[in-house]
Design a protein around this motif. Structure first.
Motif, PDB file in Angstrom:
ATOM      1  N   LYS A 152       8.477   1.214   5.963  1.00 40.35           N
ATOM      2  CA  LYS A 152       7.696   2.608   6.358  1.00 40.35           C
ATOM      3  C   LYS A 152       6.951   2.221   7.494  1.00 40.35           C
ATOM      4  N   ASP A 153       6.061   1.636   7.967  1.00 39.56           N
ATOM      5  CA  ASP A 153       5.801   1.214   8.610  1.00 39.56           C
ATOM      6  C   ASP A 153       6.696   1.268  10.487  1.00 39.56           C
ATOM      7  N   LEU A 154       7.966   0.571  10.205  1.00 36.12           N
ATOM      8  CA  LEU A 154       8.584   0.398  11.311  1.00 36.12           C
ATOM      9  C   LEU A 154       9.155   1.517  11.891  1.00 36.12           C
ATOM     10  N   GLN A 155       9.500   2.515  10.978  1.00 36.81           N
ATOM     11  CA  GLN A 155      10.207   4.432  10.166  1.00 36.81           C
ATOM     12  C   GLN A 155       9.430   5.005  11.738  1.00 36.81           C
ATOM     13  N   ASP A 156       7.863   4.739  11.612  1.00 36.65           N
ATOM     14  CA  ASP A 156       7.369   4.827  13.170  1.00 36.65           C
ATOM     15  C   ASP A 156       7.560   4.768  13.996  1.00 36.65           C
ATOM     16  N   CYS A 157       8.384   3.687  14.101  1.00 39.52           N
ATOM     17  CA  CYS A 157       8.568   2.416  15.501  1.00 39.52           C
ATOM     18  C   CYS A 157       9.894   3.219  15.744  1.00 39.52           C
ATOM     19  N   LYS A 158      11.117   3.487  14.879  1.00 37.18           N
ATOM     20  CA  LYS A 158      12.531   4.207  14.936  1.00 37.18           C
ATOM     21  C   LYS A 158      13.056   2.102  14.902  1.00 37.18           C
ATOM     22  N   VAL A 159      12.343   1.411  14.447  1.00 37.41           N
ATOM     23  CA  VAL A 159      13.416   0.070  14.443  1.00 37.41           C
ATOM     24  C   VAL A 159      13.548   0.011  12.582  1.00 37.41           C
ATOM     25  N   ASN A 160      14.609  -0.733  12.820  1.00 36.22           N
ATOM     26  CA  ASN A 160      15.017  -1.148  10.790  1.00 36.22           C
ATOM     27  C   ASN A 160      14.946  -2.727  10.835  1.00 36.22           C
ATOM     28  N   VAL A 205       0.918  -1.401   0.067  1.00 33.92           N
ATOM     29  CA  VAL A 205      -0.131  -0.037   0.135  1.00 33.92           C
ATOM     30  C   VAL A 205       1.096   1.291  -0.029  1.00 33.92           C
ATOM     31  N   ASN A 206       0.448   2.610  -0.649  1.00 36.73           N
ATOM     32  CA  ASN A 206       0.775   3.643  -0.752  1.00 36.73           C
ATOM     33  C   ASN A 206      -0.231   4.970   0.336  1.00 36.73           C
ATOM     34  N   LYS A 207      -0.089   5.951   0.086  1.00 37.06           N
ATOM     35  CA  LYS A 207      -0.658   6.720   0.614  1.00 37.06           C
ATOM     36  C   LYS A 207      -2.211   6.854  -0.002  1.00 37.06           C
ATOM     37  N   THR A 208      -1.813   6.786  -1.554  1.00 32.81           N
ATOM     38  CA  THR A 208      -3.156   6.590  -2.607  1.00 32.81           C
ATOM     39  C   THR A 208      -3.992   5.602  -1.867  1.00 32.81           C
ATOM     40  N   MET A 235      18.471  -2.375 -10.400  1.00 33.69           N
ATOM     41  CA  MET A 235      16.658  -2.434 -10.542  1.00 33.69           C
ATOM     42  C   MET A 235      17.262  -1.739 -12.520  1.00 33.69           C
ATOM     43  N   ARG A 236      16.299  -1.329 -13.002  1.00 34.06           N
ATOM     44  CA  ARG A 236      16.246  -0.897 -14.263  1.00 34.06           C
ATOM     45  C   ARG A 236      15.879   0.600 -14.179  1.00 34.06           C
ATOM     46  N   LYS A 237      15.858   2.101 -14.766  1.00 36.45           N
ATOM     47  CA  LYS A 237      16.303   3.186 -14.349  1.00 36.45           C
ATOM     48  C   LYS A 237      14.473   3.572 -14.535  1.00 36.45           C
ATOM     49  N   GLY A 238      14.588   4.787 -13.670  1.00 32.96           N
ATOM     50  CA  GLY A 238      12.165   4.990 -13.431  1.00 32.96           C
ATOM     51  C   GLY A 238      12.219   4.875 -11.896  1.00 32.96           C
ATOM     52  N   ARG A 239      11.073   5.311 -11.981  1.00 30.35           N
ATOM     53  CA  ARG A 239      10.351   4.738 -10.432  1.00 30.35           C
ATOM     54  C   ARG A 239      10.260   3.453  -9.817  1.00 30.35           C
ATOM     55  N   LYS A 240      10.753   3.241  -8.863  1.00 27.03           N
ATOM     56  CA  LYS A 240      10.618   2.264  -7.994  1.00 27.03           C
ATOM     57  C   LYS A 240       9.816   1.809  -7.915  1.00 27.03           C
ATOM     58  N   SER A 241       8.850   0.464  -8.362  1.00 26.02           N
ATOM     59  CA  SER A 241       7.539  -0.408  -7.511  1.00 26.02           C
ATOM     60  C   SER A 241       7.621  -0.319  -6.556  1.00 26.02           C
ATOM     61  N   ASN A 242       6.651  -0.335  -5.754  1.00 25.93           N
ATOM     62  CA  ASN A 242       6.253  -0.180  -4.091  1.00 25.93           C
ATOM     63  C   ASN A 242       6.218  -2.408  -3.848  1.00 25.93           C
ATOM     64  N   SER A 243       6.950  -2.444  -2.823  1.00 25.81           N
ATOM     65  CA  SER A 243       6.743  -3.523  -2.336  1.00 25.81           C
ATOM     66  C   SER A 243       6.406  -3.595  -1.345  1.00 25.81           C
ATOM     67  N   TRP A 244       6.787  -4.655  -0.426  1.00 27.34           N
ATOM     68  CA  TRP A 244       6.197  -5.329   0.366  1.00 27.34           C
ATOM     69  C   TRP A 244       7.102  -5.101   1.789  1.00 27.34           C
ATOM     70  N   ILE A 245       8.067  -5.072   1.456  1.00 27.79           N
ATOM     71  CA  ILE A 245       9.148  -5.047   2.162  1.00 27.79           C
ATOM     72  C   ILE A 245       9.101  -3.808   2.600  1.00 27.79           C
ATOM     73  N   ASN A 246       9.211  -3.049   1.617  1.00 27.91           N
ATOM     74  CA  ASN A 246       9.142  -1.309   1.431  1.00 27.91           C
ATOM     75  C   ASN A 246       8.097  -0.624   2.999  1.00 27.91           C
ATOM     76  N   THR A 247       7.351  -1.343   2.411  1.00 29.93           N
ATOM     77  CA  THR A 247       6.159  -1.134   3.047  1.00 29.93           C
ATOM     78  C   THR A 247       5.603  -1.398   4.343  1.00 29.93           C
ATOM     79  N   VAL A 248       6.381  -1.908   4.705  1.00 34.14           N
ATOM     80  CA  VAL A 248       7.136  -3.067   6.053  1.00 34.14           C
ATOM     81  C   VAL A 248       7.907  -1.849   6.825  1.00 34.14           C
TER      82      VAL A 248
END
Length: 265
Positions: free
Chosen positions: A234-242, A140-143, A219-232
């Motif tokens: 972002k969730d963990l950034q709020d908790c300051k956990v890597n 997921v993303n903001k939209t 990766m190829r050039k251009g905007r990176k597609s979102n992934s489950w790892i990236n989503t998680v």
């Protein structure tokens, strides 16, 4: 015979190639970077099933090749364990199923004789679980979070009988119904799933998939597609956990505490 059917002995990661064998009851998924090896595994599984008087259902067997050069995304419409692989595809399907479930109970959910509390209990029993099924796997993303919450409020407004030209702001709708946004519910489910994954043995298919997903791949050039790892992440950034730190200290970190921290933030 294929050992994975006999004793569920997980395949080891091969370098530079890999093969991951996911098994859930009668659903088997094989992910491999080598097409020939993948075909060989399928043949071994078919032989092993025949020895046990079982047949491989070829009509339900799907095979997809994923490549950056190939823009076709038919594989996202593949169904596994009741969900479509693609996030948008599964979201649209879950939305339709939830609407059908809501319409089946419309007389009760929009009844004037029932209290809001009773109608919400019916809603959470017959509609909400259908939409949120496996939603913790969505990228997921903001939209998309806005679309999820907007769909939820649309159903809640019908429960409150707020039809045009009547209006009610979003905050009041959530306050009267005493519901939390579905985007937050999905976020909690996602973090809960992460904790479950990290407590599994490192040889399990899901842990192998996680390690492969964490690798730095050119990766190829251009905007990176979102992934489950990236989503998680972002969730963990709020908790300051890597994520890597969490993987190492998983035995010391309580997942419920992680969710409570995220809720406070």
């Amino acid at each position: 015979n294929h050992k994975s059917i006999e004793d569920h002995n997980y395949n080891k990661v091969l370098k530079p190639e890999y093969c991951i064998n996911e098994q859930y009851t009668d659903d088997i998924a094989i992910l491999s970077s080598n097409r020939n090896y993948q075909r060989k595994i399928v043949q071994e599984i078919e032989i092993s099933l025949n020895d046990r008087d079982l047949n491989l259902n070829k009509d339900k067997t799907e095979c997809y090749y994923v490549s950056n050069r190939n823009k076709e995304e038919k594989w996202k419409n593949s169904k596994y364990v009741g969900s479509l692989v693609g996030t948008k595809q599964d979201f649209d399907r879950r939305k339709t199923l939830a609407l059908n479930a809501f319409n089946n109970k419309r007389k009760l959910l929009t009844s004037v004789q029932l209290s809001v509390k009773t109608k919400i209990r019916i809603f959470k029993a017959y509609v909400e679980p259908i939409f949120l099924y496996n939603s913790q796997l969505w990228n997921v993303n903001k939209t998309m979070n806005k679309n999820i919450d907007s769909f939820q409020r649309r159903l809640l407004r019908q429960i409150l009988r707020i039809f045009y030209p009547k209006k009610m702001n979003n905050e009041k709708v959530m306050k009267i119904t005493k519901q939390e946004p579905w985007s937050l519910t999905i976020k909690k489910k996602r973090l809960s799933l992460l904790g479950h994954i990290l407590r599994l043995d490192s040889k399990t298919p899901i842990r192998q998939s996680l390690k492969i997903a964490e690798k730095n791949i050119k990766m190829r050039k251009g905007r990176k597609s979102n992934s489950w790892i990236n989503t998680v992440n972002k969730d963990l950034q709020d908790c300051k956990v890597n994520l890597k730190v969490l993987d190492i200290e998983t035995s010391k970190l309580a997942n419920r505490g992680l969710i409570e921290k995220n809720r406070e933030n």
